[in-house]
Design a protein around this motif. Structure first.
Motif, PDB file in Angstrom:
ATOM      1  N   VAL A 270      36.123  31.899  47.381  1.00 53.17           N
ATOM      2  CA  VAL A 270      36.177  33.587  47.396  1.00 53.17           C
ATOM      3  C   VAL A 270      37.571  34.092  48.428  1.00 53.17           C
ATOM      4  CG1 VAL A 270      33.746  33.931  47.422  1.00 53.17           C
ATOM      5  CG2 VAL A 270      34.844  33.529  49.581  1.00 53.17           C
ATOM      6  N   LEU A 271      38.044  35.259  48.161  1.00 52.16           N
ATOM      7  CA  LEU A 271      38.986  35.602  48.778  1.00 52.16           C
ATOM      8  C   LEU A 271      38.238  36.383  50.075  1.00 52.16           C
ATOM      9  CD1 LEU A 271      40.970  37.335  46.082  1.00 52.16           C
ATOM     10  CD2 LEU A 271      41.624  35.188  47.321  1.00 52.16           C
ATOM     11  N   VAL A 272      38.858  36.033  51.280  1.00 52.93           N
ATOM     12  CA  VAL A 272      38.323  36.931  52.321  1.00 52.93           C
ATOM     13  C   VAL A 272      39.502  37.926  52.658  1.00 52.93           C
ATOM     14  CG1 VAL A 272      37.722  36.876  54.966  1.00 52.93           C
ATOM     15  CG2 VAL A 272      37.303  34.783  53.349  1.00 52.93           C
TER      16      VAL A 272
ATOM     17  N   ALA B  29      36.965  37.063  35.792  1.00 56.03           N
ATOM     18  CA  ALA B  29      36.387  38.514  35.469  1.00 56.03           C
ATOM     19  C   ALA B  29      36.527  39.353  36.453  1.00 56.03           C
ATOM     20  CB  ALA B  29      34.673  38.166  35.237  1.00 56.03           C
ATOM     21  N   ILE B  30      36.901  39.095  37.803  1.00 57.06           N
ATOM     22  CA  ILE B  30      36.931  40.193  38.921  1.00 57.06           C
ATOM     23  C   ILE B  30      38.545  40.173  39.193  1.00 57.06           C
ATOM     24  CG2 ILE B  30      36.360  40.535  41.331  1.00 57.06           C
ATOM     25  CD1 ILE B  30      33.600  39.132  40.628  1.00 57.06           C
ATOM     26  N   CYS B  31      39.251  39.119  39.461  1.00 54.87           N
ATOM     27  CA  CYS B  31      40.460  39.207  39.946  1.00 54.87           C
ATOM     28  C   CYS B  31      41.460  39.171  38.478  1.00 54.87           C
ATOM     29  CB  CYS B  31      41.030  37.927  40.699  1.00 54.87           C
ATOM     30  SG  CYS B  31      39.853  37.963  42.157  1.00 54.87           S
ATOM     31  N   ARG B  32      41.710  40.361  38.024  1.00 50.31           N
ATOM     32  CA  ARG B  32      42.360  40.781  36.805  1.00 50.31           C
ATOM     33  C   ARG B  32      43.953  40.509  36.880  1.00 50.31           C
ATOM     34  NH1 ARG B  32      38.961  41.413  32.481  1.00 50.31           N
ATOM     35  NH2 ARG B  32      37.275  42.514  33.375  1.00 50.31           N
TER      36      ARG B  32
ATOM     37  N   ARG C 106      50.371  40.747  45.253  1.00 53.12           N
ATOM     38  CA  ARG C 106      49.355  41.812  44.916  1.00 53.12           C
ATOM     39  C   ARG C 106      48.426  41.317  44.021  1.00 53.12           C
ATOM     40  NH1 ARG C 106      50.110  45.253  39.890  1.00 53.12           N
ATOM     41  NH2 ARG C 106      48.760  46.819  40.042  1.00 53.12           N
ATOM     42  N   ILE C 107      47.095  41.479  44.445  1.00 55.36           N
ATOM     43  CA  ILE C 107      45.892  41.132  43.485  1.00 55.36           C
ATOM     44  C   ILE C 107      45.256  42.223  43.224  1.00 55.36           C
ATOM     45  CG2 ILE C 107      43.824  39.775  43.415  1.00 55.36           C
ATOM     46  CD1 ILE C 107      44.876  37.982  45.706  1.00 55.36           C
ATOM     47  N   VAL C 108      44.967  42.692  42.019  1.00 51.79           N
ATOM     48  CA  VAL C 108      44.267  43.593  41.439  1.00 51.79           C
ATOM     49  C   VAL C 108      42.821  43.092  40.992  1.00 51.79           C
ATOM     50  CG1 VAL C 108      44.045  45.460  39.473  1.00 51.79           C
ATOM     51  CG2 VAL C 108      46.189  44.946  40.614  1.00 51.79           C
ATOM     52  N   ILE C 109      41.850  43.763  41.472  1.00 52.36           N
ATOM     53  CA  ILE C 109      40.385  43.429  41.190  1.00 52.36           C
ATOM     54  C   ILE C 109      39.597  44.545  40.294  1.00 52.36           C
ATOM     55  CG2 ILE C 109      40.208  41.754  43.234  1.00 52.36           C
ATOM     56  CD1 ILE C 109      38.417  43.927  44.444  1.00 52.36           C
ATOM     57  N   ASP C 110      38.830  44.038  39.648  1.00 54.62           N
ATOM     58  CA  ASP C 110      37.866  44.821  38.890  1.00 54.62           C
ATOM     59  C   ASP C 110      36.252  44.605  39.445  1.00 54.62           C
ATOM     60  OD1 ASP C 110      36.620  46.705  37.228  1.00 54.62           O
ATOM     61  OD2 ASP C 110      36.961  45.572  35.401  1.00 54.62           O
ATOM     62  N   PRO C 111      35.998  45.006  40.261  1.00 53.59           N
ATOM     63  CA  PRO C 111      34.654  44.584  41.068  1.00 53.59           C
ATOM     64  C   PRO C 111      33.562  45.175  40.349  1.00 53.59           C
ATOM     65  CG  PRO C 111      35.709  46.088  42.387  1.00 53.59           C
ATOM     66  CD  PRO C 111      36.668  45.956  41.298  1.00 53.59           C
TER      67      PRO C 111
END
Length: 194
Positions: A149-151, A166-169, A177-182
């Motif tokens: 997990v990313l904290v 599936a979450i960290c797109r 930069r990290i783009v997530i789709d939570p």
């Protein structure tokens, strides 16, 4: 998704690859706690490692050169040049062992060093009606492969974001930069108070 090629980060060009735990035997060997998936490449005779006391980062003034190494129960037993007694080895207790980030091996596509993810800003994907939203900044990476997990530090406290495709797109360490789709509710359910 994340490799544990190195542990904690220091100045931008150095990464922690191990810590000296204690002396081993009477001839100056020390037990090293490796903080790398590449111990067989890091802890070899002739390798020079920058050093610093626990909690400090190296300033380049001290280093140790490996004279000999053998492995015992998954950890290297290292003999450094000039360290020939248990008393001399004991003075090394707690030292961090560091390498240049550029000395790390390249990882396969889709794998990242944990230290490269720390400091990345996290944002959500653009929606059909709204642009992505800033979530926070990665403070550390916790867990083990498959359960990493990313904290993420947010204005409301820490949020745990699974490091999963599936979450960290988008993961772009170069752009920080990290783009997530939570999934709905993930950011609220995984919020930890600090």
């Amino acid at each position: 998704m994340a490799g544990t090629g190195t542990g904690a980060s220091a100045p931008d060009d150095l990464v922690l690859v191990g810590t000296i735990e204690r002396p081993h035997g009477l001839r100056g060997e020390v037990v090293v706690n490796p903080l790398t998936d590449f111990g067989g490449e890091r802890f070899v005779p002739g390798a020079t490692l920058a050093t610093a006391r626990a909690g400090q980062t190296p300033d380049g003034s001290t280093s140790l050169r490996i004279d000999d190494v053998r492995w015992h129960k998954g950890r290297p037993l290292v003999l450094f040049e000039g360290v020939e007694t248990v008393e001399a080895a004991d003075t090394l207790r707690g030292q961090g062992l560091w390498i240049a980030a550029s000395a790390r091996p390249a990882l396969e596509a889709g794998l990242f060093y944990e230290t490269d993810l720390v400091g990345c800003r996290v944002e959500t994907v653009d929606g059909p009606d709204a642009p992505g939203t800033a979530v926070g900044t990665v403070q550390r990476v916790d867990g083990a492969p498959g359960a990493t997990v990313l904290v993420v530090e947010t204005p409301q406290g820490e949020v745990l974001v699974p490091l999963a495709d599936a979450i960290c797109r988008v993961i772009d360490p170069d752009a920080r930069r990290i783009v997530i789709d939570p999934p709905a509710g993930l950011l609220d359910v995984n919020r930890r108070s600090t």
